[in-house]
Design a protein around this motif. Structure first.
Motif, mmCIF file in Angstrom:
data_model
loop_
_atom_site.group_PDB
_atom_site.id
_atom_site.type_symbol
_atom_site.label_atom_id
_atom_site.label_comp_id
_atom_site.label_asym_id
_atom_site.label_seq_id
_atom_site.Cartn_x
_atom_site.Cartn_y
_atom_site.Cartn_z
ATOM 1 N N ALA A 49 47.362 136.898 -14.543
ATOM 2 C CA ALA A 49 48.285 135.829 -14.919
ATOM 3 C C ALA A 49 49.735 136.297 -14.838
ATOM 4 O O ALA A 49 50.620 135.531 -14.446
ATOM 5 C CB ALA A 49 47.968 135.334 -16.332
ATOM 6 N N THR A 50 49.990 137.541 -15.215
ATOM 7 C CA THR A 50 51.375 138.025 -15.207
ATOM 8 C C THR A 50 51.808 138.489 -13.818
ATOM 9 O O THR A 50 52.986 138.776 -13.597
ATOM 10 C CB THR A 50 51.562 139.205 -16.182
ATOM 11 N N THR B 273 49.105 143.163 -22.292
ATOM 12 C CA THR B 273 49.391 141.724 -22.293
ATOM 13 C C THR B 273 49.128 141.183 -23.697
ATOM 14 O O THR B 273 48.310 141.730 -24.433
ATOM 15 C CB THR B 273 48.516 140.952 -21.278
ATOM 16 N N GLY C 279 41.986 132.336 -20.609
ATOM 17 C CA GLY C 279 42.306 133.758 -20.426
ATOM 18 C C GLY C 279 41.377 134.645 -21.238
ATOM 19 O O GLY C 279 40.882 135.663 -20.739
ATOM 20 N N PHE D 105 45.383 127.814 -21.658
ATOM 21 C CA PHE D 105 45.641 129.128 -21.071
ATOM 22 C C PHE D 105 45.027 130.235 -21.923
ATOM 23 O O PHE D 105 44.370 131.144 -21.405
ATOM 24 C CB PHE D 105 47.153 129.344 -20.930
ATOM 25 N N ASN D 106 45.248 130.173 -23.236
ATOM 26 C CA ASN D 106 44.763 131.241 -24.111
ATOM 27 C C ASN D 106 43.237 131.314 -24.139
ATOM 28 O O ASN D 106 42.661 132.400 -24.070
ATOM 29 C CB ASN D 106 45.314 131.057 -25.527
ATOM 30 N N SER E 158 46.518 136.540 -22.419
ATOM 31 C CA SER E 158 47.002 136.757 -21.057
ATOM 32 C C SER E 158 46.334 137.981 -20.437
ATOM 33 O O SER E 158 45.589 138.722 -21.092
ATOM 34 C CB SER E 158 48.522 136.925 -21.062
ATOM 35 N N LYS F 278 49.073 128.336 -16.871
ATOM 36 C CA LYS F 278 50.104 129.330 -17.139
ATOM 37 C C LYS F 278 51.494 128.679 -17.165
ATOM 38 O O LYS F 278 51.823 127.870 -16.311
ATOM 39 C CB LYS F 278 50.051 130.396 -16.039
#
Ligand code: MN3
Length: 200
Positions: A153-154, A145, A76, A72-73, A149, A63
């Motif tokens: 993660a957020t 998101t 996720g 990450f993508n 994401s 992240k």
């Protein structure tokens, strides 16, 4: 150890009568989700920093690191799709028990929750996800998101029920009508028992 594509928790044809065709599930699970897993394994193989980490640890590690955006993508998206297959049910569509009580307490009514979720899903510009989450303040809320994401993660809270709003999830069955896909999910397909179990 390499990540693997989990089997669907129902037959590919199981949701055809309730708005998600066998063709959509075969492509979405067998091609799209498999591609995220394959890409992720390729990244892990080439990067010692990723080896030995759980999926959640890889998402957190990658992240906000620009050079690890593809990691990450894909990580996720692997996490999100594992969640998503369980968020669907041939017998879904009706929240009950503790979840219904909490929805009414935090949104005012089940209808108000659905309206909030629909707004999140409709206003996610481009690819992404809509979510029902248990916020860090202990209250339910909806959010959205982008791309791969998710609310873990957020830092927005614990994901209870996520809906894929990438076009590949609805275009064969609903064409450009994302709002109809979202309404059908909330009223017919959503596995609210899974969401309730995620409350903990
Ligand atoms: Mn997808």
């Amino acid at each position: 150890m390499a990540f693997t594509l989990p089997a669907l928790p129902y037959a590919h044809a199981a949701l055809a009568e309730v708005g998600m065709s066998q063709e959509t599930l075969e492509l979405h699970h067998g091609k799209h989700h498999q591609a995220y897993v394959t890409m992720l394994n390729g990244f892990v193989e080439k990067n010692a920093d990723l080896q030995g980490k759980t999926l959640e640890e890889i998402v957190a590690f990658a992240k906000d690191k620009a050079d690890l955006a593809p990691v990450f993508n894909n990580a996720g998206q692997h996490w999100n799709h594992i969640h998503f297959w369980n968020a669907l049910s041939p017998n879904g569509g009706r929240p009950g028990g503790r979840l219904e009580t909490k929805i009414i307490a935090d949104f005012g009514s089940v209808t108000a929750f659905k309206d909030s979720f629909k707004t999140a899903a409709a206003t996610q510009f481009g690819s992404g996800w809509a979510w029902l989450v248990l916020g860090t303040d202990g209250k339910l809320k909806t959010t959205k998101t982008a791309n791969g994401s998710n609310p873990l993660a957020t830092g927005e809270g614990k994901p209870l029920l996520g809906l894929d709003v990438w076009e590949h999830s609805y275009y064969l069955d609903f064409r450009n009508r994302r709002p109809d896909y979202v309404s059908n999910f909330l009223d017919t397909l959503a596995n609210y028992e899974f969401a309730e179990a995620n409350l903990g």
